[in-house]
Design a protein around this motif. Structure first.
Motif, PDB file in Angstrom:
ATOM      1  N   ILE A 173     -20.515  -0.309   4.039  1.00 18.42           N
ATOM      2  CA  ILE A 173     -19.458  -0.355   3.017  1.00 18.42           C
ATOM      3  C   ILE A 173     -18.232   0.382   3.553  1.00 18.42           C
ATOM      4  CG2 ILE A 173     -18.854   0.222   0.640  1.00 18.42           C
ATOM      5  CD1 ILE A 173     -21.926   0.394   0.115  1.00 18.42           C
ATOM      6  N   ALA A 174     -17.114  -0.318   3.678  1.00 13.46           N
ATOM      7  CA  ALA A 174     -15.930   0.264   4.302  1.00 13.46           C
ATOM      8  C   ALA A 174     -14.750   0.331   3.334  1.00 13.46           C
ATOM      9  CB  ALA A 174     -15.526  -0.548   5.536  1.00 13.46           C
ATOM     10  N   GLY A 191     -19.043  -6.860  10.940  1.00 11.68           N
ATOM     11  CA  GLY A 191     -20.344  -6.292  10.612  1.00 11.68           C
ATOM     12  C   GLY A 191     -20.363  -5.599   9.273  1.00 11.68           C
ATOM     13  N   ILE A 192     -19.293  -5.740   8.502  1.00 12.54           N
ATOM     14  CA  ILE A 192     -19.144  -5.048   7.229  1.00 12.54           C
ATOM     15  C   ILE A 192     -19.666  -5.911   6.092  1.00 12.54           C
ATOM     16  CG2 ILE A 192     -17.459  -4.059   5.618  1.00 12.54           C
ATOM     17  CD1 ILE A 192     -15.667  -3.525   8.077  1.00 12.54           C
ATOM     18  N   ASP A 193     -20.455  -5.310   5.198  1.00  7.81           N
ATOM     19  CA  ASP A 193     -20.994  -6.028   4.043  1.00  7.81           C
ATOM     20  C   ASP A 193     -20.047  -5.987   2.853  1.00  7.81           C
ATOM     21  OD1 ASP A 193     -23.747  -6.743   4.998  1.00  7.81           O
ATOM     22  OD2 ASP A 193     -23.855  -4.567   5.237  1.00  7.81           O
ATOM     23  N   VAL A 194     -19.364  -4.853   2.671  1.00  4.21           N
ATOM     24  CA  VAL A 194     -18.416  -4.674   1.565  1.00  4.21           C
ATOM     25  C   VAL A 194     -17.162  -4.012   2.122  1.00  4.21           C
ATOM     26  CG1 VAL A 194     -17.979  -3.639  -0.688  1.00  4.21           C
ATOM     27  CG2 VAL A 194     -20.312  -4.340  -0.070  1.00  4.21           C
ATOM     28  N   LEU A 195     -16.020  -4.608   1.855  1.00  2.49           N
ATOM     29  CA  LEU A 195     -14.742  -3.991   2.227  1.00  2.49           C
ATOM     30  C   LEU A 195     -13.884  -3.873   0.984  1.00  2.49           C
ATOM     31  CD1 LEU A 195     -12.635  -2.982   4.307  1.00  2.49           C
ATOM     32  CD2 LEU A 195     -11.847  -5.359   4.473  1.00  2.49           C
ATOM     33  N   GLY A 196     -13.527  -2.637   0.623  1.00  2.89           N
ATOM     34  CA  GLY A 196     -12.632  -2.407  -0.501  1.00  2.89           C
ATOM     35  C   GLY A 196     -11.341  -1.785  -0.013  1.00  2.89           C
ATOM     36  N   SER A 197     -10.248  -2.067  -0.708  1.00  2.74           N
ATOM     37  CA  SER A 197      -8.972  -1.501  -0.279  1.00  2.74           C
ATOM     38  C   SER A 197      -7.967  -1.466  -1.417  1.00  2.74           C
ATOM     39  CB  SER A 197      -8.383  -2.311   0.884  1.00  2.74           C
ATOM     40  OG  SER A 197      -7.122  -1.798   1.283  1.00  2.74           O
ATOM     41  N   SER A 198      -7.341  -0.312  -1.615  1.00  2.00           N
ATOM     42  CA  SER A 198      -6.110  -0.265  -2.382  1.00  2.00           C
ATOM     43  C   SER A 198      -5.001  -0.805  -1.481  1.00  2.00           C
ATOM     44  CB  SER A 198      -5.785   1.172  -2.809  1.00  2.00           C
ATOM     45  OG  SER A 198      -6.703   1.643  -3.767  1.00  2.00           O
ATOM     46  N   THR A 199      -3.943  -1.336  -2.097  1.00  2.00           N
ATOM     47  CA  THR A 199      -2.945  -2.042  -1.282  1.00  2.00           C
ATOM     48  C   THR A 199      -1.548  -1.432  -1.379  1.00  2.00           C
ATOM     49  OG1 THR A 199      -2.465  -3.624  -3.045  1.00  2.00           O
ATOM     50  CG2 THR A 199      -4.231  -4.201  -1.519  1.00  2.00           C
ATOM     51  N   TYR A 200      -1.469  -0.213  -1.905  1.00  2.01           N
ATOM     52  CA  TYR A 200      -0.161   0.420  -2.060  1.00  2.01           C
ATOM     53  C   TYR A 200       0.331   1.087  -0.779  1.00  2.01           C
ATOM     54  CZ  TYR A 200      -2.713   4.855  -2.546  1.00  2.01           C
ATOM     55  OH  TYR A 200      -3.543   5.942  -2.336  1.00  2.01           O
ATOM     56  N   LYS A 201      -0.502   1.115   0.238  1.00  3.39           N
ATOM     57  CA  LYS A 201      -0.097   1.743   1.492  1.00  3.39           C
ATOM     58  C   LYS A 201       0.424   0.688   2.476  1.00  3.39           C
ATOM     59  CE  LYS A 201      -3.455   5.522   0.919  1.00  3.39           C
ATOM     60  NZ  LYS A 201      -2.638   6.745   0.893  1.00  3.39           N
ATOM     61  N   TRP A 202      -0.407   0.243   3.392  1.00  8.80           N
ATOM     62  CA  TRP A 202       0.031  -0.578   4.526  1.00  8.80           C
ATOM     63  C   TRP A 202       0.371  -2.011   4.155  1.00  8.80           C
ATOM     64  CZ3 TRP A 202       1.032   2.287   8.710  1.00  8.80           C
ATOM     65  CH2 TRP A 202       0.472   3.565   8.736  1.00  8.80           C
ATOM     66  N   MET A 203      -0.059  -2.464   2.976  1.00  6.98           N
ATOM     67  CA  MET A 203       0.309  -3.802   2.521  1.00  6.98           C
ATOM     68  C   MET A 203       1.578  -3.790   1.665  1.00  6.98           C
ATOM     69  SD  MET A 203      -3.392  -5.608   1.853  1.00  6.98           S
ATOM     70  CE  MET A 203      -2.644  -7.235   1.688  1.00  6.98           C
ATOM     71  N   ASN A 204       2.062  -2.592   1.332  1.00  6.71           N
ATOM     72  CA  ASN A 204       3.314  -2.445   0.578  1.00  6.71           C
ATOM     73  C   ASN A 204       3.316  -3.267  -0.717  1.00  6.71           C
ATOM     74  OD1 ASN A 204       4.391  -2.375   3.788  1.00  6.71           O
ATOM     75  ND2 ASN A 204       5.067  -0.713   2.472  1.00  6.71           N
ATOM     76  N   ALA A 205       2.195  -3.211  -1.444  1.00  8.21           N
ATOM     77  CA  ALA A 205       2.055  -4.026  -2.652  1.00  8.21           C
ATOM     78  C   ALA A 205       2.230  -3.234  -3.940  1.00  8.21           C
ATOM     79  CB  ALA A 205       0.689  -4.713  -2.658  1.00  8.21           C
TER      80      ALA A 205
END
Length: 361
Positions: A173-174, A191-205
């Motif tokens: 889980i990453a 090789g990752i089963d779960v990828l979660g991400s907030s997007t206010y940083k590098w995606m500038n969302a």
């Protein structure tokens, strides 16, 4: 190098080296947000009648961007919320492998529950440390950040792929919050089963939007308990008990998720390969400059590959000196964290180095 700075007006006033703390608002995003709220102002619920189509477009855009089927993507308000929903679906007593001093939203969330834990050290031998603990402790799940929030150490993605092949029963889980948006990433081949991400940083969302990607097998091993009206609403949640619906029990905001769609479209317009090239170029220049000035810790200097996030040696006085010179960064750990995105240039790096050297005199 293209002039990427035009999209981000703040860059006219500051040398912004703080994307690792908060991404910038772009001109495209501001235009979408103004139009969205104007539409809401004059149309009210009529705008919301079409939210299903928008959210479906967001899910498809995220899926295409990260190579994941839309029906295996959950939309959440931030990483921490989604990760806590996930943990509520893990059987108590399971053993987690964590990284020492990883981001609190990961470690604290696991440690607050009835799980067993073991830890690997973050240093120049990160991958070897992980492999050793996995072999010795045999954890059921491994949760971690792809890029470390304090010093920018980036885990080897090929290592993760091999780790999964060697230990297929262990869920990986990453957290991609400090990674997603900096280079091309193919979730389906990882090789990752779960990828979660907030997007206010590098995606500038902007704030208030995040996503979770799941491999198909995860639904049979994790059973989140959350449910609500939103769990049944949308193209990919037509049946009760659908896995991604457990992460979306309530309303999803068209303002926030429309912002994510707009941010992805801007990345596509610029070109992800161009962004990746720009990030790697400025990161290599920064690392060379920092090593020359003896500003990096050994565990970073000894790594073969690194992110564009660095922790340089410096105290409160240096941090204030940089701020007084309109250089925006953050104090993290025992030093000063600076981070470079695709809109940063060699000139930004030189401005930083000159300010540091002027402080020493």
């Amino acid at each position: 190098m293209k002039n990427f700075k035009k999209q981000f007006p703040l860059l006219k006033q500051y040398t912004y080296l703080n994307t690792a703390a908060s991404g910038l608002l772009s001109e495209d995003l501001l235009e979408f947000r103004q139009d969205h709220d104007l539409d809401f102002l004059i149309s009210g619920s009529i705008l919301k009648e079409n939210q299903g189509a928008l959210l479906s477009d967001v899910r498809k855009a995220v899926g295409k961007f990260f190579h994941c089927p839309p029906n295996q993507i959950a939309l959440t308000s931030n990483f921490s919320y989604g990760f806590n929903v996930l943990l509520e679906g893990v059987e108590p007593g399971k053993k987690f492998l964590l990284l020492e001093n990883d981001y609190p939203s990961i470690n604290h969330a696991v440690e607050a529950r009835d799980f067993k834990t073991c830890y690997a050290k973050i240093d120049e031998n990160l991958e070897e440390n992980i492999a050793e603990v996995v072999k010795r402790e045999k954890p059921d799940l491994f949760a971690f950040s792809l890029v470390q929030w304090i010093n920018g150490i980036k885990i080897d993605l090929d290592f993760l792929k091999n780790l999964k092949q060697d230990h297929p029963e262990m869920l990986i889980i990453a957290d991609g919050t400090q990674y997603c948006g900096t280079e091309e990433f193919k979730f389906d081949a990882s090789g990752i089963d779960v990828l979660g991400s907030s997007t206010y940083k590098w995606m500038n969302a902007g704030y208030g939007n995040a996503f979770f990607l799941f491999k198909e097998s995860v639904a049979g091993r994790i059973h989140p308990k959350y449910a609500g009206f939103g769990s049944l609403q949308g193209k990919y949640k037509a049946e009760e008990g659908i896995f991604i619906g457990r992460f979306e029990p309530g309303h999803l905001d068209t303002f926030n998720f429309g912002s994510l769609l707009t941010a992805i479209n801007l990345i596509k317009k610029i070109g992800l390969k161009e962004i990746e090239r720009a990030v790697k170029t400025i990161s290599a220049e920064a690392r060379e400059a920092f090593e020359k000035e003896n500003l990096l810790e050994p565990e970073v200097s000894k790594r073969k590959d690194h992110s564009s996030l660095f922790n340089i040696k410096g105290d409160d006085a240096l941090f204030q000196h940089l701020r007084n010179n309109n250089i925006i960064c953050s104090q993290r750990g025992t030093g000063i964290r600076v981070s470079f995105h695709y809109f940063n240039t060699s000139e930004d790096l030189n401005t930083l180095i000159k300010a540091i050297n002027s402080f020493k005199k």
